[in-house]
Scaffold this motif. Structure first.
Motif: not given
Length: 538
Positions: A145-147, A151-155, A172-173, A215-216
């Motif tokens: 999902t975008d959420a 989370r991935i981008a922030q990490r 950007v997705r 984690e995912l």
């Protein structure tokens, strides 16, 4: 999950690509999923028309270009070469001799964007301040999902230190399986503008990606083992397509050099094989006159200007550098000559003996892996030589199933942290000797009795590859194990023909039996079998 950091100089160009249809119109629904201020929706470009890619990009480009513009950095790509810039001759010489010194105050503005590259022996453009990192999932991973992507981008941006530095960045997705991270590496944190240079961003990205995979619940990617062969570049792939080549020149050249190395017992044999393949070699010499390195060229691979394109051994494969080749040849005694006719061809009986001997050696190697009598690393690396020599004898330069198996086995033979095995081992040396005898036998027709002997050898190789797969899996290397599985899947196993070969093998001549005993003899000691919970043989 794989991330690869790139750099450039043109923020507007990258944004236009990310929010546009793509080079092959593959983008869908481009939108921003993460940003430096935690408010990606505020930076989503508004629509400027009815089309899917009709965006007004001015606000986003302005935000990402604001700090670089204030800092005085160019917003477009500088010239790839400074040859036509003012004072080029004088300042090119200064760049060549100045090392890492800062340009003096009276230097032209362009000087600070270039550096001297000793390998290319030319002035080249420095990496730009536009940082770009595509992050892609494995094909077997679920759609996120975008959420989750936020989370991935922030990490990842925190892992590189770009987020903490105060640089502006967005994610950007425009597809289900990947995002693009973009940052302009200029920060005003601390009250003054300055460039930010991420340290070890590739290593930090790799570490963060592996943590996120766990984690995912994503498909894990292998650790960097520093033994992988370099893949063809996008330019090399495009060049092959334009010229109608079945594969890039780098891929074909790597295979030919690896096969020549497997077939040779030393430099003279090696160069003779390369000459047969129409591969040009360019040795470099040390002060004492000894060869210290070698580069290789396909005779029909040239640039647009008609110049040949050389590849050093290290650029083709970590185990194809000259010192590694010499070490490999020195580890194996010379193979016995193959009986030949008056016109120089190997006799039919000699080819049968070579194939049957090789099958026995391969079966013995598989047994030694099962019993734990020998380090499988040496056997694994030598198995690639047998596959390469057999592909050469049966298919020559045609890309048949054995050649495909040889190519796929490259990944299966890798041992993290080791280019060559520490100990080639008894079976490893026997396999290398067998590969040289297969190469010396020349063309293998696959007709008559040769068909059955060849089938027995291929079946034995499939069994050995299966043992290697089990060992790699047990050693915690699933990607090498998967490569071994793919290798076994393409081997042309003919069990009926192999069974027919068993009868002849049982009544082979005493001369062949004696040679096999000397080739694969091992010290008498009890077998050490390992169970799934035990440590794998080392």
């Amino acid at each position: 999950m794989i991330g690869k950091a790139l750099s450039g100089w043109r923020p507007a160009g990258l944004i236009a690509y990310l929010m546009g249809p793509g080079a092959h119109e593959e983008h869908r629904n481009p939108h921003i999923v993460a940003s430096w201020d935690g408010s990606p929706g505020l930076h989503q470009p508004p629509k400027a028309g009815p089309g899917e890619f009709d965006f007004d990009l001015r606000a986003l480009i302005g935000s990402m270009s604001e700090l670089p513009k204030e800092f005085g950095l160019p917003l477009d790509n500088p010239a790839a070469s400074p040859d036509d810039l003012p004072g080029a001759e004088e300042w090119t010489q200064w760049l060549r001799t100045s090392g890492k010194k800062r340009p003096p105050a009276h230097a032209p503005e362009w000087v600070k964007y270039y550096r001297w590259d000793p390998k290319a022996e030319a002035v080249v453009l420095k990496p730009g301040y536009v940082w770009h990192c595509p992050v892609r999932l494995h094909p077997d991973d679920p759609t996120l999902t975008d959420a989750q992507w936020q989370r991935i981008a922030q990490r990842l941006m925190e892992a590189t230190g770009i987020h903490q530095s105060g640089c502006r960045w967005v994610a950007v997705r425009h597809a289900d399986d990947h995002i693009h991270l973009m940052a302009t590496l200029v920060t005003d944190k601390g009250g003054s503008l300055r460039r930010f240079y991420p340290r070890n961003d590739w290593y930090r990205l790799r570490k963060a990606c592996r943590e996120l995979e766990r984690e995912l619940g994503l498909v894990p990617t292998p650790e960097a083992d520093w033994t992988a062969t370099r893949r063809p570049t996008r330019q090399e792939i495009g060049k092959a397509a334009r010229h109608g080549r079945a594969e890039p020149a780098r891929t074909e050249l790597r295979r030919l050099v690896a096969q020549a190395a497997a077939a040779a017992g030393g430099p003279e044999d090696f160069f003779a094989r390369l000459r047969e393949f129409q591969v040009v070699w360019r040795p470099s010499y040390a002060a004492d006159g000894e060869i210290r390195g070698c580069s290789y060229v396909l005779a029909d691979d040239r640039t647009a200007e008609g110049e040949q394109v050389p590849f050093s051994g290290g650029k083709l494969g970590r185990d194809l550098t000259w010192p590694k080749l010499m070490q490999r040849w020195a580890s194996t005694p010379a193979a016995e000559p193959v009986e030949r006719t008056e016109d120089g061809r190997s006799t039919a009986d000699a080819r049968l003996d070579v194939l049957e001997e090789a099958a026995e050696v391969v079966n013995e190697a598989a047994e030694r892996i099962r019993s734990g009598d020998e380090d499988p690393a040496g056997i694994t690396h030598a198995t690639a030589d047998v596959l390469g020599a057999l592909a050469l004898g049966t298919e020559y330069r045609d890309r048949g199933p054995i050649t495909a198996a040889f190519d796929r086995f490259d990944r299966a033979a890798r041992i993290p942290g080791r280019v060559l095995p520490r100990d080639h081992g008894l079976s490893g040396r026997a396999l290398r000797r067998a590969s040289r005898r297969i190469a010396a036998a020349g063309s293998i027709s696959g007709r008559g009795q040769e068909k059955f002997a060849l089938a027995a050898l291929v079946l034995a190789l499939a069994g050995l590859v299966a043992e290697i797969r089990a060992w790699q899996q047990h050693a915690g290397r699933p990607h090498q194990a998967a490569a071994a599985r793919r290798t076994a899947a393409v081997l042309p196993v003919d069990r009926v023909a192999a069974n027919n070969a068993a009868a002849r093998s049982a009544t082979r001549s005493p001369r062949l039996a004696d040679r096999l005993d000397r080739t694969t003899a091992r010290p008498a000691r009890p077998a050490r079998r390992h169970h799934p919970g035990a440590r794998p043989p080392r």
